[in-house]
Design a protein around this motif. Structure first.
Motif, PDB file in Angstrom:
ATOM      1  N   THR A 132      90.032  26.414 -43.438  1.00  0.00           N
ATOM      2  CA  THR A 132      89.331  27.644 -43.079  1.00  0.00           C
ATOM      3  C   THR A 132      88.263  27.314 -42.044  1.00  0.00           C
ATOM      4  O   THR A 132      87.824  26.165 -41.923  1.00  0.00           O
ATOM      5  N   ALA A 133      87.843  28.348 -41.325  1.00  0.00           N
ATOM      6  CA  ALA A 133      86.806  28.146 -40.322  1.00  0.00           C
ATOM      7  C   ALA A 133      85.524  27.615 -40.968  1.00  0.00           C
ATOM      8  O   ALA A 133      84.849  26.741 -40.417  1.00  0.00           O
ATOM      9  N   ALA A 134      85.199  28.119 -42.159  1.00  0.00           N
ATOM     10  CA  ALA A 134      83.971  27.691 -42.843  1.00  0.00           C
ATOM     11  C   ALA A 134      84.044  26.216 -43.229  1.00  0.00           C
ATOM     12  O   ALA A 134      83.073  25.464 -43.068  1.00  0.00           O
ATOM     13  N   ALA A 135      85.197  25.805 -43.758  1.00  0.00           N
ATOM     14  CA  ALA A 135      85.353  24.405 -44.164  1.00  0.00           C
ATOM     15  C   ALA A 135      85.305  23.478 -42.952  1.00  0.00           C
ATOM     16  O   ALA A 135      84.700  22.403 -42.994  1.00  0.00           O
ATOM     17  N   LEU A 136      85.948  23.904 -41.864  1.00  0.00           N
ATOM     18  CA  LEU A 136      85.924  23.080 -40.653  1.00  0.00           C
ATOM     19  C   LEU A 136      84.513  23.030 -40.079  1.00  0.00           C
ATOM     20  O   LEU A 136      84.050  21.962 -39.644  1.00  0.00           O
ATOM     21  N   ARG A 137      83.818  24.150 -40.082  1.00  0.00           N
ATOM     22  CA  ARG A 137      82.446  24.192 -39.571  1.00  0.00           C
ATOM     23  C   ARG A 137      81.572  23.211 -40.352  1.00  0.00           C
ATOM     24  O   ARG A 137      80.772  22.469 -39.760  1.00  0.00           O
ATOM     25  N   ALA A 138      81.717  23.183 -41.660  1.00  0.00           N
ATOM     26  CA  ALA A 138      80.920  22.277 -42.485  1.00  0.00           C
ATOM     27  C   ALA A 138      81.235  20.819 -42.151  1.00  0.00           C
ATOM     28  O   ALA A 138      80.330  19.982 -42.066  1.00  0.00           O
ATOM     29  N   ALA A 139      82.528  20.521 -41.939  1.00  0.00           N
ATOM     30  CA  ALA A 139      82.928  19.148 -41.606  1.00  0.00           C
ATOM     31  C   ALA A 139      82.392  18.734 -40.242  1.00  0.00           C
ATOM     32  O   ALA A 139      81.960  17.590 -40.051  1.00  0.00           O
ATOM     33  N   VAL A 140      82.400  19.655 -39.291  1.00  0.00           N
ATOM     34  CA  VAL A 140      81.894  19.362 -37.946  1.00  0.00           C
ATOM     35  C   VAL A 140      80.381  19.173 -37.979  1.00  0.00           C
ATOM     36  O   VAL A 140      79.833  18.268 -37.345  1.00  0.00           O
ATOM     37  N   GLN A 141      79.685  20.027 -38.728  1.00  0.00           N
ATOM     38  CA  GLN A 141      78.226  19.895 -38.836  1.00  0.00           C
ATOM     39  C   GLN A 141      77.840  18.579 -39.495  1.00  0.00           C
ATOM     40  O   GLN A 141      76.858  17.929 -39.098  1.00  0.00           O
ATOM     41  N   LEU A 142      78.621  18.148 -40.474  1.00  0.00           N
ATOM     42  CA  LEU A 142      78.355  16.873 -41.125  1.00  0.00           C
ATOM     43  C   LEU A 142      78.577  15.725 -40.137  1.00  0.00           C
ATOM     44  O   LEU A 142      77.778  14.780 -40.082  1.00  0.00           O
ATOM     45  N   ALA A 143      79.626  15.820 -39.346  1.00  0.00           N
ATOM     46  CA  ALA A 143      79.887  14.801 -38.325  1.00  0.00           C
ATOM     47  C   ALA A 143      78.754  14.750 -37.310  1.00  0.00           C
ATOM     48  O   ALA A 143      78.354  13.670 -36.858  1.00  0.00           O
ATOM     49  N   ARG A 144      78.215  15.907 -36.965  1.00  0.00           N
ATOM     50  CA  ARG A 144      77.112  15.957 -35.998  1.00  0.00           C
ATOM     51  C   ARG A 144      75.854  15.300 -36.571  1.00  0.00           C
ATOM     52  O   ARG A 144      75.151  14.579 -35.865  1.00  0.00           O
ATOM     53  N   ARG A 145      75.585  15.544 -37.860  1.00  0.00           N
ATOM     54  CA  ARG A 145      74.402  14.933 -38.481  1.00  0.00           C
ATOM     55  C   ARG A 145      74.563  13.420 -38.608  1.00  0.00           C
ATOM     56  O   ARG A 145      73.628  12.668 -38.369  1.00  0.00           O
ATOM     57  N   ARG A 146      75.726  13.000 -38.999  1.00  0.00           N
ATOM     58  CA  ARG A 146      75.970  11.567 -39.182  1.00  0.00           C
ATOM     59  C   ARG A 146      76.049  10.813 -37.856  1.00  0.00           C
ATOM     60  O   ARG A 146      75.661   9.665 -37.751  1.00  0.00           O
ATOM     61  N   GLY A 147      76.657  11.476 -36.867  1.00  0.00           N
ATOM     62  CA  GLY A 147      76.935  10.801 -35.608  1.00  0.00           C
ATOM     63  C   GLY A 147      78.366  10.312 -35.530  1.00  0.00           C
ATOM     64  O   GLY A 147      78.785   9.747 -34.523  1.00  0.00           O
ATOM     65  N   PHE A 148      79.149  10.547 -36.572  1.00  0.00           N
ATOM     66  CA  PHE A 148      80.565  10.175 -36.565  1.00  0.00           C
ATOM     67  C   PHE A 148      81.344  11.086 -37.509  1.00  0.00           C
ATOM     68  O   PHE A 148      80.789  11.640 -38.467  1.00  0.00           O
ATOM     69  N   GLY A 149      82.620  11.258 -37.220  1.00  0.00           N
ATOM     70  CA  GLY A 149      83.490  12.069 -38.053  1.00  0.00           C
ATOM     71  C   GLY A 149      84.172  11.224 -39.111  1.00  0.00           C
ATOM     72  O   GLY A 149      84.395  10.035 -38.915  1.00  0.00           O
TER      73      GLY A 149
END
Length: 270
Positions: free
Chosen positions: A178-195
């Motif tokens: 879902t868009a929400a789940a992907l958004r959360a995964a992308v935001q987490l990658a942005r905070r961490r600096g890696f996916g």
């Protein structure tokens, strides 16, 4: 006595190059004055003027007519453009990918975006009998891969929307669909600096990836570290993610990328 001239010439060259560095440090602030140049370089104004003469003549430094401030010249932009035009991404990253594979003992990939997918352009196998099924030229979805999440974290909203619009078919029970789940995964990658692909793209396969940016600061590729979940365990994710980031930054630097601040590293959950 005959050797004095070469030493003096070398010293002058080093100081002139140092002046370019001083000008570069002030470039985003509208340039710097003669006094600032002298103070930052630790030399007299008269010496600055002498060393600056050939730099001005060849266009490496320019003086703004009204303010008298010194700025980087167009000749440096031409040199930089020539350097970047001659770069080949795969060749530029090759030795760094090998080093990362040796450090991590996992398979390392270099991927580039194409539409809503990431395409393998290089691969360094882990030193183990079991080989990863990935191959150069193959595609993987952005929404379910570490490389895709790393790229989406640095790309524009239009890329995110295109991925969502294309559909997100589940590939494992952990795939964001879902868009929400992907958004959360992308935001987490942005905070961490890696996916992180926590077995979201392929059963029993886990991966981390960091984005490569070019001279404009825009994302152009991703570097992933991937392995079977019994080897690339959840407690290795943060360490391998940091190593992927370091390698991606080194490749980015070779592409002329601006220096980026380190991301907030508070969230380390896999």
């Amino acid at each position: 006595m005959p050797s004095a001239a070469p030493r003096n010439s070398s010293s002058s060259l080093r100081r002139a190059l140092a002046l370019i560095g001083v000008v570069a440090a002030h470039h985003g602030q509208g340039g710097c004055t003669l006094s600032q140049l002298a103070a930052d370089a630790g030399i007299s104004k008269s010496t600055v003027l002498r060393l600056m003469a050939p730099l001005l003549e060849y266009g490496y430094v320019e003086v703004e007519p009204v303010s008298g401030r010194h700025r980087l010249g167009a000749a440096l932009a031409r040199l930089g453009s020539t350097y970047l035009d001659g770069l080949d991404l795969r060749a530029t990253a090759a030795d760094l990918l090998r080093g990362l594979a040796e450090e991590t003992a996992e398979t390392v990939h270099l991927l580039v975006p194409e539409g809503v997918s990431m395409v393998y352009v290089d691969k360094v196998e882990a030193p183990r009998p079991v080989r990863m099924a990935s191959r150069v030229g193959a595609r993987q979805p952005m929404y379910s891969t570490a490389s895709g999440l790393a790229y989406l974290a640095a790309a524009g909203e239009d890329v995110f929307e295109a991925v969502v619009a294309a559909g997100m078919t589940p590939r494992t029970p952990q795939t964001p669909t879902t868009a929400a789940a992907l958004r959360a995964a992308v935001q987490l990658a942005r905070r961490r600096g890696f996916g992180v692909d926590d077995v979201a793209n392929e059963a029993h396969i886990r991966g981390v990836a960091a984005v490569v940016v070019d001279a404009t600061g825009g994302p152009v590729a991703a570097i992933s570290v991937v392995g079977p979940d019994y080897s690339l365990t959840t407690d290795r994710v943060d360490v391998l993610g940091r190593r992927a980031m370091a390698t991606a930054r080194a490749v980015s630097a070779r592409l002329g990328a601006p220096v980026r601040p380190a991301p907030d590293r508070e969230d380390r959950t896999p």
